[in-house]
Every structure is written in C-alpha cells, then in structure tokens.
Design a protein around this motif. Structure first.
Motif, mmCIF file in Angstrom:
data_model
loop_
_atom_site.group_PDB
_atom_site.id
_atom_site.type_symbol
_atom_site.label_atom_id
_atom_site.label_comp_id
_atom_site.label_asym_id
_atom_site.label_seq_id
_atom_site.Cartn_x
_atom_site.Cartn_y
_atom_site.Cartn_z
ATOM 1 N N UNK A 211 1.115 10.395 -1.988
ATOM 2 C CA UNK A 211 1.941 9.193 -2.089
ATOM 3 C C UNK A 211 1.466 8.130 -3.070
ATOM 4 N N UNK A 212 0.213 8.148 -3.454
ATOM 5 C CA UNK A 212 -0.319 7.075 -4.286
ATOM 6 C C UNK A 212 0.012 7.296 -5.765
ATOM 7 N N UNK A 213 0.752 6.353 -6.372
ATOM 8 C CA UNK A 213 1.085 6.490 -7.797
ATOM 9 C C UNK A 213 -0.010 5.962 -8.733
ATOM 10 N N UNK A 214 -1.020 5.325 -8.169
ATOM 11 C CA UNK A 214 -2.095 4.752 -8.986
ATOM 12 C C UNK A 214 -2.934 5.882 -9.573
ATOM 13 N N UNK A 215 -3.169 5.819 -10.855
ATOM 14 C CA UNK A 215 -3.981 6.832 -11.527
ATOM 15 C C UNK A 215 -5.406 6.318 -11.685
ATOM 16 N N UNK A 216 -6.371 7.196 -11.468
ATOM 17 C CA UNK A 216 -7.770 6.757 -11.557
ATOM 18 C C UNK A 216 -8.257 6.615 -12.999
ATOM 19 N N UNK A 217 -9.286 5.816 -13.143
ATOM 20 C CA UNK A 217 -10.003 5.722 -14.417
ATOM 21 C C UNK A 217 -10.918 6.928 -14.496
ATOM 22 N N UNK A 218 -11.149 7.437 -15.682
ATOM 23 C CA UNK A 218 -12.052 8.581 -15.835
ATOM 24 C C UNK A 218 -13.328 8.104 -16.500
ATOM 25 N N UNK A 219 -14.371 7.990 -15.715
ATOM 26 C CA UNK A 219 -15.665 7.597 -16.257
ATOM 27 C C UNK A 219 -16.388 8.797 -16.853
ATOM 28 N N UNK A 220 -16.083 9.980 -16.319
ATOM 29 C CA UNK A 220 -16.639 11.227 -16.843
ATOM 30 C C UNK A 220 -15.521 12.263 -16.881
ATOM 31 N N UNK A 221 -15.776 13.403 -17.448
ATOM 32 C CA UNK A 221 -14.773 14.468 -17.511
ATOM 33 C C UNK A 221 -14.548 15.118 -16.145
ATOM 34 N N UNK A 222 -15.494 14.991 -15.265
ATOM 35 C CA UNK A 222 -15.404 15.577 -13.930
ATOM 36 C C UNK A 222 -14.509 14.720 -13.032
ATOM 37 N N UNK A 223 -13.866 15.361 -12.062
ATOM 38 C CA UNK A 223 -13.075 14.593 -11.095
ATOM 39 C C UNK A 223 -13.984 13.708 -10.238
ATOM 40 N N UNK A 224 -15.257 14.036 -10.197
ATOM 41 C CA UNK A 224 -16.206 13.195 -9.448
ATOM 42 C C UNK A 224 -16.429 11.856 -10.139
ATOM 43 N N UNK A 225 -16.035 11.776 -11.412
ATOM 44 C CA UNK A 225 -16.196 10.542 -12.164
ATOM 45 C C UNK A 225 -14.949 9.655 -12.158
ATOM 46 N N UNK A 226 -13.909 10.081 -11.427
ATOM 47 C CA UNK A 226 -12.685 9.292 -11.353
ATOM 48 C C UNK A 226 -12.842 8.161 -10.345
ATOM 49 N N UNK A 227 -12.331 6.980 -10.714
ATOM 50 C CA UNK A 227 -12.399 5.821 -9.826
ATOM 51 C C UNK A 227 -11.058 5.093 -9.822
ATOM 52 N N UNK A 228 -10.652 4.675 -8.634
ATOM 53 C CA UNK A 228 -9.420 3.915 -8.448
ATOM 54 C C UNK A 228 -9.765 2.438 -8.385
ATOM 55 N N UNK A 229 -9.060 1.634 -9.166
ATOM 56 C CA UNK A 229 -9.317 0.204 -9.156
ATOM 57 C C UNK A 229 -8.687 -0.431 -7.920
ATOM 58 N N UNK A 230 -9.476 -1.182 -7.200
ATOM 59 C CA UNK A 230 -9.011 -1.860 -5.982
ATOM 60 C C UNK A 230 -7.817 -2.758 -6.295
ATOM 61 N N UNK A 231 -7.852 -3.452 -7.417
ATOM 62 C CA UNK A 231 -6.761 -4.351 -7.795
ATOM 63 C C UNK A 231 -5.443 -3.595 -7.935
ATOM 64 N N UNK A 232 -5.477 -2.420 -8.564
ATOM 65 C CA UNK A 232 -4.250 -1.623 -8.722
ATOM 66 C C UNK A 232 -3.759 -1.087 -7.383
ATOM 67 N N UNK A 233 -4.677 -0.726 -6.514
ATOM 68 C CA UNK A 233 -4.288 -0.283 -5.176
ATOM 69 C C UNK A 233 -3.637 -1.427 -4.413
ATOM 70 N N UNK A 234 -4.192 -2.623 -4.524
ATOM 71 C CA UNK A 234 -3.615 -3.793 -3.865
ATOM 72 C C UNK A 234 -2.199 -4.067 -4.369
ATOM 73 N N UNK A 235 -2.005 -3.966 -5.678
ATOM 74 C CA UNK A 235 -0.680 -4.189 -6.261
ATOM 75 C C UNK A 235 0.320 -3.165 -5.734
#
Length: 87
Positions: free
Chosen positions: A31-55
């Motif tokens: 259900x979540x349309x927010x796309x994560x930031x990619x800090x690394x090429x691995x999915x372990x490096x993906x991060x969701x911004x709290x601000x975008x989740x709040x929006x």
C-alpha cells in the motif's frame, strides 16, 4: 512524568517504516507509494524518509478539511456582492 516515546529516525529501513506506519511489512509493501532513497545498491541500503511517510499518511486522513473559501467583508450582507460590486 512523561512516558518514553519511541525514537523514529529521519530515514528508516523497510521494517522500521512499516512499524512507524502501524502495519506489517507485507501490507506496507502493497500500500505504501513512498519510494525509498538508495544509499547503496543493495536493498539493505534503502531508507524511507519519515517526512514523506508523514505526508502520505496525512493524505489518507478522511477527516481532513479544506479551508473554507474566504469572503470579503459585506458579501453575505448584500446578497453575495461586495459594496463595490453593487455600485
């Protein structure tokens, strides 16, 4: 005394982001349309911004009210026309 509240970082992994939103990881993925930031090429490096989740969560609020249109002073008194409009 204030209760200890959970600490939510500005950027969260998927499991933390799902918990922050109050859903399981599988539901979050669906259900979540927010796309994560990619800090690394691995999915372990993906991060969701709290601000975008709040929006996103705020956009789901069925109780959200749009601001009422502002009227000019006297519009209601003169049948929807301002004093200048009646002249």
């Amino acid at each position: 005394m204030t209760p200890d509240l959970p600490y939510w970082p500005a950027a969260m992994d998927q499991k933390s982001a799902a918990a922050y939103c109050g859903v399981c990881v599988e539901t979050f993925k669906k259900v979540c349309p927010v796309r994560p930031l990619k800090f690394t090429e691995s999915t372990r490096g993906e991060r969701y911004l709290r601000q975008r989740l709040d929006e996103w969560l705020a956009s789901l609020d069925p109780n959200k009210q749009d601001a009422a249109p502002k009227r000019k002073f006297g519009e209601r008194l003169y049948g929807g026309q301002s004093e200048a409009g009646r002249a």
